[in-house]
Scaffold this active site. Structure first.
Site, short mmCIF file in Angstrom:
data_model
loop_
_atom_site.label_atom_id
_atom_site.label_comp_id
_atom_site.label_asym_id
_atom_site.label_seq_id
_atom_site.Cartn_x
_atom_site.Cartn_y
_atom_site.Cartn_z
N HIS A 61 0.84 -1.21 0.00
CA HIS A 61 0.00 0.00 0.00
C HIS A 61 0.88 1.26 0.00
O HIS A 61 0.59 2.23 -0.71
CB HIS A 61 -0.87 0.05 1.25
N LYS A 69 -1.37 -6.25 -7.97
CA LYS A 69 -1.61 -7.44 -7.15
C LYS A 69 -3.04 -7.94 -7.37
O LYS A 69 -3.29 -9.13 -7.45
CB LYS A 69 -1.36 -7.07 -5.69
N MET A 117 2.71 -9.26 -1.00
CA MET A 117 2.23 -8.70 0.27
C MET A 117 0.72 -8.58 0.22
O MET A 117 0.15 -8.21 -0.81
CB MET A 117 2.84 -7.32 0.50
N SER A 118 0.08 -8.93 1.33
CA SER A 118 -1.39 -8.85 1.40
C SER A 118 -1.79 -8.75 2.85
O SER A 118 -1.16 -9.37 3.73
CB SER A 118 -1.99 -10.12 0.79
N ARG A 139 -4.17 -10.11 4.09
CA ARG A 139 -4.64 -11.44 4.49
C ARG A 139 -3.49 -12.40 4.82
O ARG A 139 -3.75 -13.47 5.37
CB ARG A 139 -5.54 -12.04 3.40
P1 AMP Z 1 -6.69 -3.51 -0.25
O1 AMP Z 1 -6.52 -2.69 0.98
O2 AMP Z 1 -6.25 -4.92 -0.10
O3 AMP Z 1 -8.05 -3.35 -0.85
O4 AMP Z 1 -5.69 -2.90 -1.31
C1 AMP Z 1 -5.69 -1.54 -1.60
C2 AMP Z 1 -4.83 -1.31 -2.81
O5 AMP Z 1 -3.51 -1.77 -2.55
C3 AMP Z 1 -5.33 -2.09 -4.05
O6 AMP Z 1 -5.18 -1.26 -5.18
C4 AMP Z 1 -4.39 -3.25 -4.08
O7 AMP Z 1 -4.22 -3.78 -5.38
C5 AMP Z 1 -3.11 -2.63 -3.58
N1 AMP Z 1 -2.21 -3.65 -3.08
C6 AMP Z 1 -2.49 -4.64 -2.19
N2 AMP Z 1 -1.41 -5.44 -2.02
C7 AMP Z 1 -0.44 -4.95 -2.81
C8 AMP Z 1 0.91 -5.33 -3.09
N3 AMP Z 1 1.46 -6.38 -2.52
N4 AMP Z 1 1.62 -4.60 -3.97
C9 AMP Z 1 1.07 -3.51 -4.58
N5 AMP Z 1 -0.20 -3.09 -4.36
C10 AMP Z 1 -0.95 -3.80 -3.49
#
Ligand code: AMP
Length: 309
Positions: free
Chosen positions: A67, A180, A215-216, A218
């Site tokens: 993020h 991602k 990275m996630s 989750r």
């Molecule tokens: P999320 O909070 O999981 O909904 O993700 C918010 C944003 O961050 C989305 O645009 C995702 O694609 C991006 N994102 C999540 N994980 C990654 C990662 N490992 N690398 C780059 N962007 C990410």
């Protein structure tokens, strides 16, 4: 990292809270946390009146280095950076992890303060979906290609609707999304184009752990054994992409790759090669550019990843 402390008495008229991060007693920065649409509009009007460009980085919080890379890219591309934090109930099915989704608000604010973000937009569910809310965006094209949509049928409707609302609320010049979530990036890009939304959607590369795991938020669910097995997904994607590039037929490559992923303990939802732009089915590299996309469960945790061929 030091936990942020609320800074009282500033911007009351805008119903925003200022967060000050202190380090060794010195206030480093103050970060406006805006929770009401009226306050958001007033803050953004100040930027607009000064003709400052605005970038939006939508997130569900539980921020990690992936993020923060989006935020850094946003800072390079626009004068002002707005990060939204909203765990969107509309994109979770009843059996999914909405209630247990990681929430790390204090740490998120500390990280965004350190990056000198201009504003954090944190609407409540009631602010986003007030009583009587009845309009939904139906995403098509890349949203109906039999990938995530086949396994999470409610997902892109929820994502497209909330992102359309965020675009309308913030009116950003640019919006940054991660590769991602590759299908999501394509769905949002198509929505903005199809609905003539005056925003440039930019995709940012996937940030990975040292062992290759994407990275996630989750990843926090993974047990030690699952975490040790998880990098297999990226490793197999990389190997498959190299084999396809070298001329091995797609179908045979993916059959062997699926078996390897299952041997590592995953239950696969899909592992597919698709056209990188439309996500349409492909028969050979000649139908490219190609993207490999995977979704698989390890234990109770569902992981997704993708890679260019
Ligand atoms: P999320 O909070 O999981 O909904 O993700 C918010 C944003 O961050 C989305 O645009 C995702 O694609 C991006 N994102 C999540 N994980 C990654 C990662 N490992 N690398 C780059 N962007 C990410």
């Amino acid at each position: 990292m030091v936990a942020p402390t609320p800074y009282i008495g500033l911007s009351d008229s805008h119903k925003s809270t200022m967060i000050a991060q202190t380090l060794g007693g010195n206030v480093l920065a103050k970060l406006p946390v805006v929770r009401k649409l009226g306050a958001l509009r007033r803050s953004l009007a100040r930027y607009r009146n000064r003709r400052e460009t605005i970038a939006l980085v939508p997130t569900m919080g539980a921020l990690h280095a992936g993020h923060l890379a989006l935020v850094r890219l946003a800072k390079r591309r626009a004068k002002r950076v707005v990060v939204s934090i909203f765990v969107n109930p509309a994109q979770f099915a009843p059996h999914e992890d909405f209630s247990t989704y990681p929430r790390t608000f204090a740490a998120d604010l500390a990280a965004l303060t350190a990056l000198k973000v201009d504003l954090v937009w944190v609407p409540s569910a009631a602010e986003m979906y007030p009583e009587g809310f009845a309009t939904k965006v139906i995403a098509g094209g890349p949203a109906s290609t039999g990938l995530e949509d086949a396994f999470r049928p409610h997902f892109f409707g929820g994502v497209a609707t909330v992102v359309a609302k965020l675009f309308s609320q913030v009116a950003p010049d640019i919006a940054i999304f991660g590769q991602k979530d590759y299908q999501q990036l394509k769905v949002i890009t198509a929505m903005a184009r199809d609905l003539d939304m005056p925003v440039k959607v930019i995709g940012a590369p996937t940030m990975r752990e040292k062992d290759g795991l994407a990275m996630s938020s989750r990843n926090a669910y993974l047990s030690a054994a699952e975490r040790a097995a998880a990098p297999t997904l990226h490793r197999i994607l990389k190997e498959s992409a190299a084999q396809i590039k070298a001329g091995k037929p797609i179908a045979a490559t993916l059959t062997a790759s699926r078996a390897a992923i299952e041997r590592a303990g995953f239950e696969i939802d899909y592992l597919e090669a698709r056209h990188a732009e439309t996500l349409a089915l492909v028969a050979s590299v000649k139908d490219g550019p190609l993207r490999l996309l995977v979704a698989a469960k390890i234990g109770k945790t569902r992981l997704i990843d993708n890679i260019a061929v």
